[in-house]
Enzyme design. Sequence first.
Site, PDB file in Angstrom:
ATOM      1  N   GLN A   1     -21.046 -11.183  34.128  1.00 16.01           N
ATOM      2  CA  GLN A   1     -20.956 -12.528  33.496  1.00 16.01           C
ATOM      3  C   GLN A   1     -19.524 -13.345  33.896  1.00 16.01           C
ATOM      4  O   GLN A   1     -19.753 -14.446  34.069  1.00 16.01           O
ATOM      5  CB  GLN A   1     -20.761 -12.057  31.869  1.00 16.01           C
TER       6      GLN A   1
ATOM      7  N   ASP B   1     -18.110  -2.099  46.929  1.00 22.44           N
ATOM      8  CA  ASP B   1     -18.575  -1.208  46.033  1.00 22.44           C
ATOM      9  C   ASP B   1     -17.357  -0.539  45.616  1.00 22.44           C
ATOM     10  O   ASP B   1     -16.622   0.344  46.209  1.00 22.44           O
ATOM     11  CB  ASP B   1     -19.668  -0.324  46.674  1.00 22.44           C
ATOM     12  N   LEU B   2     -16.912  -0.435  44.339  1.00 23.79           N
ATOM     13  CA  LEU B   2     -15.541   0.188  43.790  1.00 23.79           C
ATOM     14  C   LEU B   2     -15.866   1.509  43.917  1.00 23.79           C
ATOM     15  O   LEU B   2     -14.701   2.300  43.841  1.00 23.79           O
ATOM     16  CB  LEU B   2     -15.308  -0.427  42.536  1.00 23.79           C
TER      17      LEU B   2
ATOM     18  N   ALA C   1     -16.298  -3.925  37.030  1.00 20.47           N
ATOM     19  CA  ALA C   1     -16.073  -2.805  36.144  1.00 20.47           C
ATOM     20  C   ALA C   1     -17.294  -1.937  35.807  1.00 20.47           C
ATOM     21  O   ALA C   1     -18.581  -2.631  35.868  1.00 20.47           O
ATOM     22  CB  ALA C   1     -15.537  -3.355  34.991  1.00 20.47           C
ATOM     23  N   TYR C   2     -17.199  -0.846  35.377  1.00 22.86           N
ATOM     24  CA  TYR C   2     -18.022   0.115  34.826  1.00 22.86           C
ATOM     25  C   TYR C   2     -18.135  -0.120  33.334  1.00 22.86           C
ATOM     26  O   TYR C   2     -16.834  -0.063  32.751  1.00 22.86           O
ATOM     27  CB  TYR C   2     -17.601   1.520  35.158  1.00 22.86           C
ATOM     28  N   THR C   3     -19.126  -0.799  32.606  1.00 24.15           N
ATOM     29  CA  THR C   3     -18.816  -1.133  31.376  1.00 24.15           C
ATOM     30  C   THR C   3     -19.822  -0.560  30.348  1.00 24.15           C
ATOM     31  O   THR C   3     -19.946  -0.938  29.021  1.00 24.15           O
ATOM     32  CB  THR C   3     -19.234  -2.636  31.105  1.00 24.15           C
TER      33      THR C   3
ATOM     34  N   ASP D   1      -9.996  -5.108  25.309  1.00 22.40           N
ATOM     35  CA  ASP D   1      -9.541  -4.653  23.914  1.00 22.40           C
ATOM     36  C   ASP D   1      -9.472  -3.137  23.612  1.00 22.40           C
ATOM     37  O   ASP D   1      -9.000  -2.574  22.560  1.00 22.40           O
ATOM     38  CB  ASP D   1     -10.356  -5.478  22.777  1.00 22.40           C
TER      39      ASP D   1
ATOM     40  N   TYR E   1     -14.252   4.983  28.333  1.00 19.48           N
ATOM     41  CA  TYR E   1     -14.244   3.667  29.012  1.00 19.48           C
ATOM     42  C   TYR E   1     -12.917   3.095  28.645  1.00 19.48           C
ATOM     43  O   TYR E   1     -12.284   2.320  29.684  1.00 19.48           O
ATOM     44  CB  TYR E   1     -15.231   2.827  28.121  1.00 19.48           C
TER      45      TYR E   1
ATOM     46  N   TRP F   1     -15.353  -8.637  23.435  1.00 19.04           N
ATOM     47  CA  TRP F   1     -16.632  -9.042  23.014  1.00 19.04           C
ATOM     48  C   TRP F   1     -17.031 -10.056  23.641  1.00 19.04           C
ATOM     49  O   TRP F   1     -17.505 -11.148  23.316  1.00 19.04           O
ATOM     50  CB  TRP F   1     -16.332  -9.516  21.500  1.00 19.04           C
TER      51      TRP F   1
END
Length: 295
Positions: free
Chosen positions: A11, A37-38, A61-63, A103, A126, A151
């Site tokens: 995003q 590729d991380l 990120a891995y989310t 957060d 996470y 968020w």
Amino acid sequence: MRLAVTGREGQVAASLVETARGSNGLEVVAVGRPELDLARPDTVFAALEAARPDIVVSAAAYTAVDQAEDEKELAFAVNATGAGKVAEAAARLGVPVIHLSTDYVFDGTKDGAYVETDPTAPLGVYGASKLAGEEAVAAANPRHLILRTAWVYSPFGNNFVKTMLRLAASRDEISVVADQWGNPTSALDIAEAILHAAARLQADRNFAAFGVYHLAGGGETNWSGFARHILDTSRAFGGPHASVRDIATADYPTKARRPQNSRLSSAKFEGVFGWKAPGWRVSVESVVRRLGEGA
């Protein structure tokens, strides 16, 4: 000014590319898999070197918060080791890095909004992997801005706003948690803030206020309040609508624990960079309108 942003499908990357489009003297290059590729650290430097950036934005990120509980090794490989490699590559290229964090580095027990100096205590894999990423970034590149946000939603990718609109198209009522509080944050606003900060870094070669900042939408709400505003806005624009039923966290068990309070104070970012996010309701309305128009 040329920015390279990791996480091409994310995003924030999509928002940065759109926000920068048409701006004279500003270019955003989104890089991602397979070139970068991380989970494969050996790919990072070459991909960023090819982008020739003035500033690197580390947004990949891995989310998958719940899935991370079962994929700890992968979460840490991407969010900690990978993030550190991005910051290290930026340092080798002689440029600053702007890194996105979360957060979820906090446990949610504070009464009030978290500030940057509050103790961190992530509740799950996470959050722990993102905190380890902050530490790796800071160690690898002294010229770093670590931006904790929360968020996140946008017209792009998968997010809470899109989920609520999708569910409302087929349901009359949606149950949403009402005892977790935070700051809904538009990725479009994050992009504006990043570009504002990047311009400052580019103009001030002696910038000395590197470090951790909070960057979240203006105001606060709970998940059910967030959902109600999304759906009320959708109805006003002729889109799908459903009623929202408040439930407790205990009524919606998840594999990973979430902080009940993840409100962030962005006063430090505003003071240093002179930029303040709009109120969250205004930003939600803008995104819902775009989604309703098919944008």
